[in-house]
Motif scaffolding. Structure first.
Motif, PDB file in Angstrom:
ATOM      1  N   ARG A  63       0.831  -1.216   0.000  1.00 35.88           N
ATOM      2  CA  ARG A  63       0.000   0.000   0.000  1.00 35.88           C
ATOM      3  C   ARG A  63       0.861   1.260   0.000  1.00 35.88           C
ATOM      4  NH1 ARG A  63      -2.007   3.820  -0.960  1.00 35.88           N
ATOM      5  NH2 ARG A  63      -4.004   4.695  -0.296  1.00 35.88           N
ATOM      6  N   LEU A  64       1.970   1.246   0.753  1.00 30.84           N
ATOM      7  CA  LEU A  64       2.867   2.403   0.782  1.00 30.84           C
ATOM      8  C   LEU A  64       3.597   2.580  -0.544  1.00 30.84           C
ATOM      9  CD1 LEU A  64       4.291   2.049   4.389  1.00 30.84           C
ATOM     10  CD2 LEU A  64       2.765   3.858   3.549  1.00 30.84           C
ATOM     11  N   THR A  65       3.922   1.477  -1.208  1.00 33.87           N
ATOM     12  CA  THR A  65       4.549   1.548  -2.530  1.00 33.87           C
ATOM     13  C   THR A  65       3.587   2.181  -3.528  1.00 33.87           C
ATOM     14  OG1 THR A  65       6.025  -0.302  -2.088  1.00 33.87           O
ATOM     15  CG2 THR A  65       5.537   0.167  -4.403  1.00 33.87           C
ATOM     16  N   ALA A  66       2.323   1.793  -3.471  1.00 30.58           N
ATOM     17  CA  ALA A  66       1.308   2.394  -4.347  1.00 30.58           C
ATOM     18  C   ALA A  66       1.173   3.889  -4.054  1.00 30.58           C
ATOM     19  CB  ALA A  66      -0.031   1.687  -4.174  1.00 30.58           C
ATOM     20  N   TYR A  67       1.203   4.249  -2.788  1.00 31.07           N
ATOM     21  CA  TYR A  67       1.086   5.659  -2.375  1.00 31.07           C
ATOM     22  C   TYR A  67       2.277   6.477  -2.863  1.00 31.07           C
ATOM     23  CZ  TYR A  67       1.123   9.724   0.761  1.00 31.07           C
ATOM     24  OH  TYR A  67       1.179  11.004   1.271  1.00 31.07           O
ATOM     25  N   ALA A  68       3.489   5.955  -2.680  1.00 29.89           N
ATOM     26  CA  ALA A  68       4.701   6.720  -2.963  1.00 29.89           C
ATOM     27  C   ALA A  68       5.196   6.565  -4.395  1.00 29.89           C
ATOM     28  CB  ALA A  68       5.808   6.299  -1.999  1.00 29.89           C
ATOM     29  N   GLY A  69       4.734   5.530  -5.088  1.00 26.23           N
ATOM     30  CA  GLY A  69       5.187   5.305  -6.446  1.00 26.23           C
ATOM     31  C   GLY A  69       6.571   4.671  -6.536  1.00 26.23           C
ATOM     32  N   LYS A  70       7.088   4.207  -5.428  1.00 26.58           N
ATOM     33  CA  LYS A  70       8.373   3.499  -5.409  1.00 26.58           C
ATOM     34  C   LYS A  70       8.376   2.568  -4.212  1.00 26.58           C
ATOM     35  CE  LYS A  70      10.744   7.156  -2.897  1.00 26.58           C
ATOM     36  NZ  LYS A  70      11.867   8.023  -2.802  1.00 26.58           N
ATOM     37  N   PRO A  71       9.216   1.532  -4.235  1.00 32.18           N
ATOM     38  CA  PRO A  71       9.214   0.564  -3.127  1.00 32.18           C
ATOM     39  C   PRO A  71       9.467   1.215  -1.769  1.00 32.18           C
ATOM     40  CG  PRO A  71      10.524  -0.250  -4.962  1.00 32.18           C
ATOM     41  CD  PRO A  71      10.173   1.185  -5.278  1.00 32.18           C
ATOM     42  N   GLN A  72       8.714   0.757  -0.787  1.00 31.97           N
ATOM     43  CA  GLN A  72       8.824   1.254   0.584  1.00 31.97           C
ATOM     44  C   GLN A  72       9.087   0.077   1.513  1.00 31.97           C
ATOM     45  OE1 GLN A  72       8.451   4.749   1.271  1.00 31.97           O
ATOM     46  NE2 GLN A  72       8.671   4.651  -0.940  1.00 31.97           N
ATOM     47  N   ALA A  73      10.105   0.197   2.345  1.00 40.66           N
ATOM     48  CA  ALA A  73      10.449  -0.880   3.271  1.00 40.66           C
ATOM     49  C   ALA A  73       9.827  -0.634   4.639  1.00 40.66           C
ATOM     50  CB  ALA A  73      11.962  -0.995   3.404  1.00 40.66           C
ATOM     51  N   VAL A  74       9.319  -1.711   5.221  1.00 44.83           N
ATOM     52  CA  VAL A  74       8.689  -1.663   6.535  1.00 44.83           C
ATOM     53  C   VAL A  74       9.255  -2.814   7.367  1.00 44.83           C
ATOM     54  CG1 VAL A  74       6.503  -1.867   7.787  1.00 44.83           C
ATOM     55  CG2 VAL A  74       6.556  -0.718   5.562  1.00 44.83           C
TER      56      VAL A  74
END
Length: 169
Positions: A63-74
């Motif tokens: 969901r964060l990747t979709a929001y930011a437009g790039k991979p997001q690590a959690v």
């Protein structure tokens, strides 16, 4: 329902990686997490979910990747695991704002300490899925490089203690 704590990597108050905490809370609620609370504007979120840790991680990262437009690590820990990270602090006598736990997805490599460079007065210890660092002169003065920390995210002991407290509610 498990209380989870998600730590987002590379989230800043401004500039690159900016994610308002109000947006983060909304995203978490939108994907089904409950009793969502954030702490300071650096990507700390506490919530409840029946999902296991791996499912929480994948769902939030997607969901964060979709929001930011790039991979997001959690990186995700249960409230109990985070309490154990706090209890396992190998530098309990040090100022809590000068000790960090660098959270990783898996155990730190056995050569983590030996591979560290530009070490001055910093002390390093390995945890289960964390690397603890005591910055004697403070982080701002340090040139320490820990290759194994590259895919992790750090939180100081004060922040960890607050997240543990929030997860108990």
């Amino acid at each position: 329902m498990t209380r989870h704590i998600a730590l987002l990597r590379a989230v800043n108050v401004g500039g690159t990686g900016k994610l308002p905490m109000e947006e983060l809370r909304a995203i978490c609620a939108e994907i089904g997490f409950e009793d969502v609370k954030t702490y300071i504007a650096s990507g700390n979120v506490v919530f409840s979910s029946p999902l296991d840790q791996e499912a929480v991680k994948h769902k939030l990262e997607a969901r964060l990747t979709a929001y930011a437009g790039k991979p997001q690590a959690v990186l995700v820990r249960s409230g109990a695991e985070m309490a154990q990270v706090l209890a396992d602090n190998p530098f309990p006598e040090a100022a809590p704002n000068r000790v960090v736990a660098i959270f990783l997805d898996g155990p730190p490599p056995v050569d983590t300490i030996e591979a560290a460079t530009h070490r001055k007065d910093e002390e390093i210890a390995l945890g289960k899925r964390e690397i603890y660092v005591h910055y004697g002169e403070g982080m701002g003065q340090s040139k320490l490089k820990i290759p194994a920390a590259g895919k992790g995210t750090a939180r100081n002991i004060n922040t960890i203690a607050k997240l543990v407290e929030m997860a108990r509610l």
